[in-house]
Scaffold this motif. Structure first.
Motif, PDB file in Angstrom:
ATOM      1  N   LEU A 108       0.889  -1.215   0.309  1.00 26.45           N
ATOM      2  CA  LEU A 108      -0.204  -0.047   0.109  1.00 26.45           C
ATOM      3  C   LEU A 108       0.816   1.378  -0.112  1.00 26.45           C
ATOM      4  CD1 LEU A 108      -2.689  -1.318   2.429  1.00 26.45           C
ATOM      5  CD2 LEU A 108      -2.998  -0.919   0.066  1.00 26.45           C
ATOM      6  N   MET A 109       2.354   1.446   0.581  1.00 25.07           N
ATOM      7  CA  MET A 109       2.694   2.548   0.689  1.00 25.07           C
ATOM      8  C   MET A 109       3.226   2.408  -0.277  1.00 25.07           C
ATOM      9  SD  MET A 109       4.438   2.405   4.826  1.00 25.07           S
ATOM     10  CE  MET A 109       5.266   3.939   4.461  1.00 25.07           C
ATOM     11  N   GLN A 110       4.028   1.456  -1.416  1.00 24.63           N
ATOM     12  CA  GLN A 110       4.710   1.975  -2.649  1.00 24.63           C
ATOM     13  C   GLN A 110       3.900   2.600  -3.709  1.00 24.63           C
ATOM     14  OE1 GLN A 110       6.110  -2.640  -3.419  1.00 24.63           O
ATOM     15  NE2 GLN A 110       8.333  -1.083  -2.670  1.00 24.63           N
ATOM     16  N   ILE A 111       1.706   1.563  -3.749  1.00 22.14           N
ATOM     17  CA  ILE A 111       1.253   2.410  -4.508  1.00 22.14           C
ATOM     18  C   ILE A 111       1.102   3.583  -4.068  1.00 22.14           C
ATOM     19  CG2 ILE A 111      -0.210   1.269  -3.470  1.00 22.14           C
ATOM     20  CD1 ILE A 111      -0.444   1.266  -6.873  1.00 22.14           C
ATOM     21  N   ASN A 112       1.123   3.894  -2.853  1.00 18.63           N
ATOM     22  CA  ASN A 112       0.569   5.204  -2.182  1.00 18.63           C
ATOM     23  C   ASN A 112       1.756   6.285  -2.962  1.00 18.63           C
ATOM     24  OD1 ASN A 112      -1.898   4.768  -1.248  1.00 18.63           O
ATOM     25  ND2 ASN A 112      -0.691   4.519   1.157  1.00 18.63           N
ATOM     26  N   ASN A 117       0.324   7.316   3.685  1.00 17.52           N
ATOM     27  CA  ASN A 117       1.566   6.670   4.746  1.00 17.52           C
ATOM     28  C   ASN A 117       2.056   6.856   5.734  1.00 17.52           C
ATOM     29  OD1 ASN A 117       1.579   5.255   2.064  1.00 17.52           O
ATOM     30  ND2 ASN A 117       3.744   6.749   1.343  1.00 17.52           N
ATOM     31  N   ASN A 118       1.497   8.681   6.872  1.00 15.51           N
ATOM     32  CA  ASN A 118       1.886   8.628   7.354  1.00 15.51           C
ATOM     33  C   ASN A 118       0.721   7.620   8.735  1.00 15.51           C
ATOM     34  OD1 ASN A 118       3.578  10.665   6.708  1.00 15.51           O
ATOM     35  ND2 ASN A 118       2.238  12.313   7.104  1.00 15.51           N
ATOM     36  N   GLU A 119      -0.323   8.031   8.296  1.00 12.87           N
ATOM     37  CA  GLU A 119      -1.350   7.127   8.965  1.00 12.87           C
ATOM     38  C   GLU A 119       0.115   5.138   9.210  1.00 12.87           C
ATOM     39  OE1 GLU A 119      -4.888   7.347   7.874  1.00 12.87           O
ATOM     40  OE2 GLU A 119      -5.088   9.170   8.634  1.00 12.87           O
ATOM     41  N   LEU A 120       0.144   4.680   8.356  1.00 11.15           N
ATOM     42  CA  LEU A 120       1.063   2.767   7.873  1.00 11.15           C
ATOM     43  C   LEU A 120       1.924   3.206   8.196  1.00 11.15           C
ATOM     44  CD1 LEU A 120      -1.431   2.806   3.526  1.00 11.15           C
ATOM     45  CD2 LEU A 120      -1.465   1.429   5.949  1.00 11.15           C
ATOM     46  N   ASN A 121       2.727   4.311   8.335  1.00 11.33           N
ATOM     47  CA  ASN A 121       4.054   3.713   8.016  1.00 11.33           C
ATOM     48  C   ASN A 121       4.894   3.443   9.522  1.00 11.33           C
ATOM     49  OD1 ASN A 121       7.195   4.499   7.273  1.00 11.33           O
ATOM     50  ND2 ASN A 121       7.008   5.872   9.480  1.00 11.33           N
ATOM     51  N   PRO A 122       3.829   3.948  10.593  1.00 12.33           N
ATOM     52  CA  PRO A 122       4.367   2.846  12.214  1.00 12.33           C
ATOM     53  C   PRO A 122       4.172   1.541  12.044  1.00 12.33           C
ATOM     54  CG  PRO A 122       2.529   4.959  12.515  1.00 12.33           C
ATOM     55  CD  PRO A 122       2.744   4.519  11.362  1.00 12.33           C
ATOM     56  N   VAL A 134       6.991  -0.112  10.461  1.00 18.01           N
ATOM     57  CA  VAL A 134       8.183   0.330  11.292  1.00 18.01           C
ATOM     58  C   VAL A 134       8.560  -1.591  11.989  1.00 18.01           C
ATOM     59  CG1 VAL A 134       9.608   1.571  13.025  1.00 18.01           C
ATOM     60  CG2 VAL A 134       8.783   2.345  11.127  1.00 18.01           C
ATOM     61  N   ILE A 135       6.593  -1.546  13.060  1.00 16.10           N
ATOM     62  CA  ILE A 135       6.255  -2.237  14.068  1.00 16.10           C
ATOM     63  C   ILE A 135       6.789  -3.970  13.420  1.00 16.10           C
ATOM     64  CG2 ILE A 135       4.929  -3.237  15.512  1.00 16.10           C
ATOM     65  CD1 ILE A 135       3.823  -0.395  15.708  1.00 16.10           C
ATOM     66  N   ASN A 136       6.805  -3.849  12.338  1.00 17.76           N
ATOM     67  CA  ASN A 136       6.909  -5.263  11.824  1.00 17.76           C
ATOM     68  C   ASN A 136       8.578  -5.311  11.633  1.00 17.76           C
ATOM     69  OD1 ASN A 136       4.158  -6.749  12.203  1.00 17.76           O
ATOM     70  ND2 ASN A 136       3.783  -4.651  11.490  1.00 17.76           N
ATOM     71  N   GLY A 137       8.625  -4.627  11.127  1.00 20.69           N
ATOM     72  CA  GLY A 137      10.044  -4.643  10.981  1.00 20.69           C
ATOM     73  C   GLY A 137      10.146  -4.183   9.600  1.00 20.69           C
ATOM     74  N   GLU A 138       9.886  -3.734   9.121  1.00 22.11           N
ATOM     75  CA  GLU A 138       9.462  -2.847   7.764  1.00 22.11           C
ATOM     76  C   GLU A 138      10.529  -1.396   7.977  1.00 22.11           C
ATOM     77  OE1 GLU A 138       9.084  -3.962   4.304  1.00 22.11           O
ATOM     78  OE2 GLU A 138       9.569  -6.005   5.645  1.00 22.11           O
ATOM     79  N   GLU A 139      11.699  -1.231   6.686  1.00 25.46           N
ATOM     80  CA  GLU A 139      11.686  -0.161   6.664  1.00 25.46           C
ATOM     81  C   GLU A 139      10.592   0.537   6.503  1.00 25.46           C
ATOM     82  OE1 GLU A 139      14.893   1.620   7.154  1.00 25.46           O
ATOM     83  OE2 GLU A 139      15.457  -0.570   7.871  1.00 25.46           O
ATOM     84  N   THR A 140      10.622   2.321   6.033  1.00 20.26           N
ATOM     85  CA  THR A 140       9.745   2.822   5.336  1.00 20.26           C
ATOM     86  C   THR A 140       9.500   3.334   3.794  1.00 20.26           C
ATOM     87  OG1 THR A 140       9.349   4.123   7.444  1.00 20.26           O
ATOM     88  CG2 THR A 140       8.973   5.065   5.379  1.00 20.26           C
ATOM     89  N   SER A 165      -9.074  -1.278   9.808  1.00 17.45           N
ATOM     90  CA  SER A 165      -9.770  -0.243  10.501  1.00 17.45           C
ATOM     91  C   SER A 165      -9.120   1.554   9.115  1.00 17.45           C
ATOM     92  CB  SER A 165     -10.814   0.409  10.998  1.00 17.45           C
ATOM     93  OG  SER A 165     -10.773   2.056  11.274  1.00 17.45           O
ATOM     94  N   ILE A 166      -8.093   1.144   9.134  1.00 15.96           N
ATOM     95  CA  ILE A 166      -7.171   2.217   8.254  1.00 15.96           C
ATOM     96  C   ILE A 166      -7.258   1.960   7.042  1.00 15.96           C
ATOM     97  CG2 ILE A 166      -5.169   2.802   8.516  1.00 15.96           C
ATOM     98  CD1 ILE A 166      -4.736   2.731  10.946  1.00 15.96           C
TER      99      ILE A 166
END
Length: 153
Positions: A14-18, A55-60, A63-69, A129-130
């Motif tokens: 999702l962050m990539q498509i965003n 992306n600001n809402e997805l980013n945490p 990171v929590i799941n070990g992925e880089e932004t 929900s997000i």
């Protein structure tokens, strides 16, 4: 079954498509003629801000799941922008062709969010929900761009 890897993959996609959506609207802004289409300038800037907020809402969660932004865009997005640039150079950057290409980009975003929602039963409810909230806003943007395209001369 839910795993942190599943969540990270969905968030990453999702962050990539965003990121691609942001890039697409920046390019569309560049292709608008100076002094005209102020309504589109404002709209495209709003969609850039909207997507940055997504992306600001997805980013945490990435990171929590070990992925880089996620800063880059997927290969398919880069190919889409290539066609956007090619078509714009041939069409003279008219309003309707810019809106057509924006709608194509919105179609790609819509598909990515639909896919994420289909995979969402296994995700934590707060993330679902997000994603659903983003999908509703993205669909509204898609429909608005489509309607503007249909009204363009």
């Amino acid at each position: 079954m839910y795993t942190s890897e599943t969540t990270a993959e969905i968030i990453h996609d999702l962050m990539q498509i965003n990121n691609d959506r942001i890039d697409g609207y920046k390019r569309a802004l560049e292709n608008l003629k100076d002094g005209s289409d102020q309504d589109l300038r404002s709209l495209f800037e709003d969609y850039i801000q909207q997507t940055t907020q997504f992306n600001n809402e997805l980013n945490p969660f990435a990171v929590i799941n070990g992925e880089e932004t996620t800063e880059g865009t997927p290969i398919s997005g880069k190919l889409h922008r290539f066609w956007l640039d090619l078509k714009a150079s041939l069409s003279g950057h008219d309003r309707k062709s810019i809106l057509e290409e924006c709608e194509h980009g919105e179609d790609a975003s819509k598909k990515a969010y639909e896919k994420a929602i289909q995979e969402s039963p296994d995700l934590p409810i707060h993330i679902v929900s997000i994603i659903r909230n983003h999908a509703q806003k993205q669909k509204a943007a898609h429909d608005h761009v489509r309607n503007l395209r249909d009204a363009a001369l």
